[in-house]
Structures are given as C-alpha cells and as structure tokens.
Design an enzyme around this catalytic site. Structure first.
Site, PDB file in Angstrom:
ATOM      1  N   THR B  38       0.796  -1.223   0.000  1.00  0.00           N
ATOM      2  CA  THR B  38       0.000   0.000   0.000  1.00  0.00           C
ATOM      3  C   THR B  38       0.816   1.255   0.000  1.00  0.00           C
ATOM      4  O   THR B  38       1.998   1.233   0.315  1.00  0.00           O
ATOM      5  CB  THR B  38      -0.785  -0.019   1.323  1.00  0.00           C
ATOM      6  OG1 THR B  38      -1.737  -1.038   1.246  1.00  0.00           O
ATOM      7  CG2 THR B  38      -1.495   1.264   1.615  1.00  0.00           C
ATOM      8  N   ASP B  54      -4.120   4.660  -1.537  1.00  0.00           N
ATOM      9  CA  ASP B  54      -4.386   4.093  -2.864  1.00  0.00           C
ATOM     10  C   ASP B  54      -5.485   3.045  -2.690  1.00  0.00           C
ATOM     11  O   ASP B  54      -6.060   2.925  -1.615  1.00  0.00           O
ATOM     12  CB  ASP B  54      -3.106   3.479  -3.445  1.00  0.00           C
ATOM     13  CG  ASP B  54      -2.748   2.177  -2.757  1.00  0.00           C
ATOM     14  OD1 ASP B  54      -2.642   1.149  -3.439  1.00  0.00           O
ATOM     15  OD2 ASP B  54      -2.590   2.203  -1.524  1.00  0.00           O
ATOM     16  N   ARG B  56      -5.364  -0.468  -4.035  1.00  0.00           N
ATOM     17  CA  ARG B  56      -5.068  -1.817  -4.552  1.00  0.00           C
ATOM     18  C   ARG B  56      -4.852  -2.789  -3.406  1.00  0.00           C
ATOM     19  O   ARG B  56      -4.077  -2.515  -2.494  1.00  0.00           O
ATOM     20  CB  ARG B  56      -3.817  -1.756  -5.426  1.00  0.00           C
ATOM     21  CG  ARG B  56      -3.322  -3.117  -5.871  1.00  0.00           C
ATOM     22  CD  ARG B  56      -2.060  -3.002  -6.671  1.00  0.00           C
ATOM     23  NE  ARG B  56      -2.326  -2.518  -8.021  1.00  0.00           N
ATOM     24  CZ  ARG B  56      -1.383  -2.411  -8.966  1.00  0.00           C
ATOM     25  NH1 ARG B  56      -0.154  -2.740  -8.674  1.00  0.00           N
ATOM     26  NH2 ARG B  56      -1.683  -1.967 -10.154  1.00  0.00           N
ATOM     27  N   LYS B  70      -9.304   1.826   1.895  1.00  0.00           N
ATOM     28  CA  LYS B  70      -8.310   1.696   2.953  1.00  0.00           C
ATOM     29  C   LYS B  70      -8.437   2.764   4.023  1.00  0.00           C
ATOM     30  O   LYS B  70      -7.699   2.727   5.005  1.00  0.00           O
ATOM     31  CB  LYS B  70      -6.904   1.766   2.343  1.00  0.00           C
ATOM     32  CG  LYS B  70      -6.674   0.636   1.371  1.00  0.00           C
ATOM     33  CD  LYS B  70      -5.255   0.585   0.909  1.00  0.00           C
ATOM     34  CE  LYS B  70      -5.153  -0.357  -0.261  1.00  0.00           C
ATOM     35  NZ  LYS B  70      -3.832  -0.454  -0.817  1.00  0.00           N
ATOM     36  N   GLY B  84      -0.949  -3.377   5.470  1.00  0.00           N
ATOM     37  CA  GLY B  84      -0.594  -4.663   6.066  1.00  0.00           C
ATOM     38  C   GLY B  84      -1.619  -5.694   5.666  1.00  0.00           C
ATOM     39  O   GLY B  84      -2.181  -5.638   4.576  1.00  0.00           O
ATOM     40  N   SER B 166       4.141  -0.217   1.572  1.00  0.00           N
ATOM     41  CA  SER B 166       5.278  -0.500   0.695  1.00  0.00           C
ATOM     42  C   SER B 166       5.641   0.716  -0.151  1.00  0.00           C
ATOM     43  O   SER B 166       6.786   0.893  -0.538  1.00  0.00           O
ATOM     44  CB  SER B 166       4.968  -1.687  -0.205  1.00  0.00           C
ATOM     45  OG  SER B 166       3.782  -1.424  -0.922  1.00  0.00           O
ATOM     46  N   ASP B 203       5.574   2.121  -7.035  1.00  0.00           N
ATOM     47  CA  ASP B 203       5.592   0.936  -6.192  1.00  0.00           C
ATOM     48  C   ASP B 203       4.662  -0.101  -6.800  1.00  0.00           C
ATOM     49  O   ASP B 203       3.546   0.211  -7.207  1.00  0.00           O
ATOM     50  CB  ASP B 203       5.138   1.311  -4.770  1.00  0.00           C
ATOM     51  CG  ASP B 203       4.981   0.097  -3.895  1.00  0.00           C
ATOM     52  OD1 ASP B 203       3.969   0.011  -3.188  1.00  0.00           O
ATOM     53  OD2 ASP B 203       5.877  -0.757  -3.929  1.00  0.00           O
ATOM     54  N   SER B 206       1.210  -0.876  -4.889  1.00  0.00           N
ATOM     55  CA  SER B 206       0.136   0.119  -4.833  1.00  0.00           C
ATOM     56  C   SER B 206      -0.325   0.413  -6.236  1.00  0.00           C
ATOM     57  O   SER B 206       0.448   0.321  -7.190  1.00  0.00           O
ATOM     58  CB  SER B 206       0.634   1.420  -4.217  1.00  0.00           C
ATOM     59  OG  SER B 206       1.415   1.174  -3.107  1.00  0.00           O
TER      60      SER B 206
END
Lengths: 232, 271
Positions: B38, B54, B56, B70, B84, B166, B203, B206
C-alpha cells in the site's frame, strides 16, 4: 585446493558507500553522491570521493564496497592506458566503458566472487549523451535518470515527476540537491557532505564538496507529544 | 510429571504451528492471504488533517481488489488508514470504532484521537506484532488536529506528515521535498494526491485510484476515488453479452404468506 579458493570469495561488503543519483541535462550528465564510507553501522570515513572521471568522455560513480570500487578504477586505468597506446585518435566513450564494466561484473558474479558495487556511468561523446547503470549481479541498463541503492526508492519518484529533456545546469543541480536532501533525511548511512560532478562534450568537472541546508523547525517536532503524553 | 491445564491468558494460541509445519513438509501448500501492499499518507494542514490512500489489495503477485477502501471510519471526527494484512486492519479498526462509540455514550463527549491511539496500540502490543496492521490515524478533536502512525508491534509516532506501506518511501520523498507548515486545504489535498500518485506509479504493491479524506473541526469530507489516474484504456462499447440464453422451461411463482399472527397487547416476553 578447494578450501583455499573458498576463502577468496567476496561474501559481504565491509566499507560501503551509499546512493549515487544522476541525470541527463541539456549539455551532458550531472551526478551527485555523498562522501561517506560506512563500516557496518559506523560512519567511518567522511571524505571518500565516489565520483571519478575515466578517460576523456566518462564519469563513474559507485556505491557499495569501496575497495572493489578502487579495484575497478585500477582495471579502467589499465583499459584507458592500453587504448591510449594505440594512438589512433579514437578514445573509449561511455558506451564502451559501460560495456566493458558489464562484462567484468557479470563474469565475476558467475564465478561467485562479485565486485560488490552498483556503478553509474555517464558521459558525452560526439554530441551523444549517455547515462547507464551496472550492478553487482550484472544487470545493466541506460536511462534518462538513474540512482543506486535507497536512491531508487527515494530519488527516482522525484526524478520521474520533475525531469524533462531541457534542464539547464542550475535546474539540474537544484533537482539533484532535492533528491540528496531527501536521502539525507531518510537514509541512515547518508552524510551531509555532497559532491556534484558534471560531464559535457568539452570537459569533466568534479566540484568541491558542500553541505545541504536542512529544516527541523516544524511546530509538531517542537512538542511531539502535546496531544498524546507518554508516546513519542 | 503431568502438565497442568492452564487456560490461555490472551494473545494467539500457536498450538497448530507444529501441525502446519508437518503438513507443509508433506507437500500441502498453505493459503496465501490478502495484503494491502500500500501507500497511505497523512498530513496536518492549517485547519485540520488530510488522509490519503491508494486502492489496490494484493494476494501475492495478483491484484485481488482493484478498488478497495483503505480509509476506515473510527468516529465522526477520526479516520484511520490501514496497511498490512487486510483482515487485520479491517478487524482492528472496526473493533476500536465500536469501543469508541460505547465510550462516547458513556462519557457524552466527542471522541479524542489519543483515545483511539491508546486503544489501538494496547491491542497491537498485546498481540506482539502478529496482528499485522500498520496504521495512519488522523482526526480533529477539542484539543486540535492530530496525526499518528501506529506500527504492528504497538509503537506510535506523532508527526506533522506521515507515510506507511510499501509505497511509503516514494510518498515520503515527495512529502520531504514539498511539505511546509500552514498549507491551505487545496495545497494539502494536491500534495497528498501527488504523494499517493508517486506510490501508485513507482511501487508495485500500490495502484489504481486515490482516496482522500479531509477532516476539519466539526466537518469531514470523505472523497472516495478523488482521482482515477488508471482508467481502462480499451472498453468494448457494446458491453458484454452471454453467448447463449438460458431456456425457460417452467415458471411458477409462490407468494410468501404471513404465517405468524401478531396479537396486540399480549404478555411481555419472559426474561
């Protein structure tokens, strides 16, 4: 015989340099690195020059094991010397040096005895700008902006957002300083002593080291536990 | 010497770990779980707090949910972004949200961000990091705007701007270069959107869209899918039709009838 050979392989790096960031600008290549050499978690050496000119047309920046970088400089010295001895008016350009280094790095990795470095190679020859990267397992590529180590995570997003084809020298330096400042804040092995170097068709200059201004005066930093006493 | 049967005092019971290790050795592959690899961010601006995330959710290398939420609700004035393991962030924020509501009924006052913070960190510390939830908690209460990060092992930080997940390094690089004090609402939202986009495009964990939540004193704006930088490039204009229609053989409609007759003024229920 086998046991003697076993002990001569590089297993871990000892004195390491942190990230190198480089980008192409209007007249050539700009490269930046700090001058720190860490021995594990100690900042042992604070005046290591990690950006070196190679021959007439190339600039080499290295992160990773410093002794392996010095070995690579010796190899390149020999390469440039032999090239000069031909005395044929031609000199090795950045593409050729990059190709040579890729072979060296990949062959060493195949023998399980790598040169523990991530190298950034930039240069200009015959008006063509070139910027590429090789790392210890032999991965190599060229791009408009590159970074090694933590720079890949912290500097590349900024460069992807703000780089364009026609940066002037001042704009390029400002952009590199922005990236190095974020690295200084967020990379534990960074030192506040930065060297920038540029290479153009005419010449290669490694500028004297300078330090970046940092800002620590956010009001939330002054009393961080104002709202949550007991935490930090 | 016989073993005493001691009841578990709390935390997880790891009794089945040996069995699982034995099964894995025999070739049984364990199920992978849904993570929100994330980018979540938060920052304090002049009137309050702005949170961003984000959308995903990944299950190993596959994108399991292209547009998940999220930014979780904790209280009318407090929201929490979670990175997480998806189940852990959902469960822990839901649990603390209900605890906060009960607390509001008990005290008759608006919830404070430190209350949510303490409830979350106590729970996470108690489970010693096994509840893998990394959270960015933000809200505005009577004491002012607050922004905290909470790590899976239970430690917390109190910051003017924060990123987790991440994609946190990509987002943090943008915050470190562009954040200043006293941002206006529009500047703050733009900076949050820029940071989440840096995570989305740099990243792999994400992606998809940007959610933003702006919390000020007495008011909140939950901007779900505030920006959609990844639209579907090629969409079939005719839509999708199933090739063969299912044949209808027989139609029978049975209306549902009331079976129970309600008697007014009957006896009260037995306790």
């Amino acid at each position: 015989m086998a046991t003697v050979a076993e002990s001569e392989r590089t297993l871990y790096p000892y004195v390491t340099g942190s990230s190198v960031v480089a980008l192409k600008y209007k007249d050539g290549i700009l490269m930046a690195a700090d001058m720190g050499g860490s021995y594990g978690s100690t900042l042992r050496y604070k005046s290591i020059e990690r950006l070196k000119p190679v021959g007439k047309h190339t600039l080499l920046g290295a992160s990773g094991e410093i002794s392996d970088f010095q070995e690579i400089l010796r190899y390149l010295d020999e390469l440039i010397l032999y090239d000069n001895m031909w005395d044929d008016g031609n000199s090795l350009g950045p593409k050729e040096v990059h190709s040579y280094l890729t072979r060296v790095m990949y062959n060493r990795r195949n023998k399980f005895n790598p040169l523990w470095n991530s190298l950034v190679l930039g240069g200009v020859k015959n008006g063509q700008k070139y910027l590429g990267m090789v790392n210890m397992i032999g991965i190599n590529f060229e791009d408009n902006h590159v970074a090694t180590g933590l720079g890949n995570h912290l500097a590349r997003p900024i460069l992807r957002d703000e780089w364009n084809e026609n940066l002037t020298f001042e704009e390029g330096v400002k952009l590199l300083e922005k990236c190095m400042r974020v690295l200084l804040y967020r990379d534990r092995s960074a030192v506040n002593k930065i060297q920038i170097s540029k290479i153009t068709e005419e010449d290669c200059t490694v500028f004297p080291p300078f330090s970046l201004k940092t800002y620590w005066d956010f009001s939330a930093f002054k009393n961080p536990t104002a709202g949550a006493p007991g935490s930090w | 010497m016989s073993k005493l049967e001691v009841p578990p005092k709390g935390g997880f019971s790891f009794d089945l770990c040996r069995r699982n290790a034995m099964l894995e050795k025999k070739g049984h592959t364990p199920k992978s779980f849904l993570k929100t690899g994330t980018t979540i961010v938060g920052l304090i601006f002049q009137d309050g707090v702005i949170l961003g995330a984000d959308t995903r959710a990944t299950e190993g290398p596959i994108v399991a949910d292209k547009n998940c939420e999220k930014i979780h609700y904790m209280a009318p004035n407090i929201y929490c972004c979670g990175a997480g393991t998806a189940a852990d962030t959902e469960a822990v924020t839901d649990m603390v949200s209900s605890q906060l509501q009960l607390h509001r009924y008990h005290t008759g006052r608006e919830s404070r961000v430190v209350t949510a913070l303490t409830l979350l960190k106590k729970h996470l510390f108690n489970y010693q990091g096994y509840v893998q939830a990394a959270l960015v908690l933000g809200g505005v209460d009577v004491t002012g705007p607050h922004l905290h990060t909470i790590y899976p092992h239970g430690s917390t930080d109190s910051l003017p701007f924060a990123t987790m997940g991440s994609g946190s390094l990509a987002a943090m690089s943008l915050f470190e270069s562009k954040y200043k004090e006293g941002l206006t609402r529009d500047e703050g939202v733009q900076l949050v959107v820029d940071a989440i986009c840096a995570g989305i495009f740099n990243d792999l964990g994400s992606g998809s869209n940007v959610d933003v939540c702006v919390i000020t004193k007495g008011h909140k704006d939950y901007l779900r899918n505030h920006l959609l930088p990844n639209p579907r490039t090629y969409v079939n204009p005719k839509g999708f039709t199933f090739p063969k229609k299912t044949e209808v053989l027989l139609t029978k409609i049975t209306p549902l009838k009331e079976r129970v007759e309600v008697i007014e003024g009957g006896d009260a229920m037995e306790e």
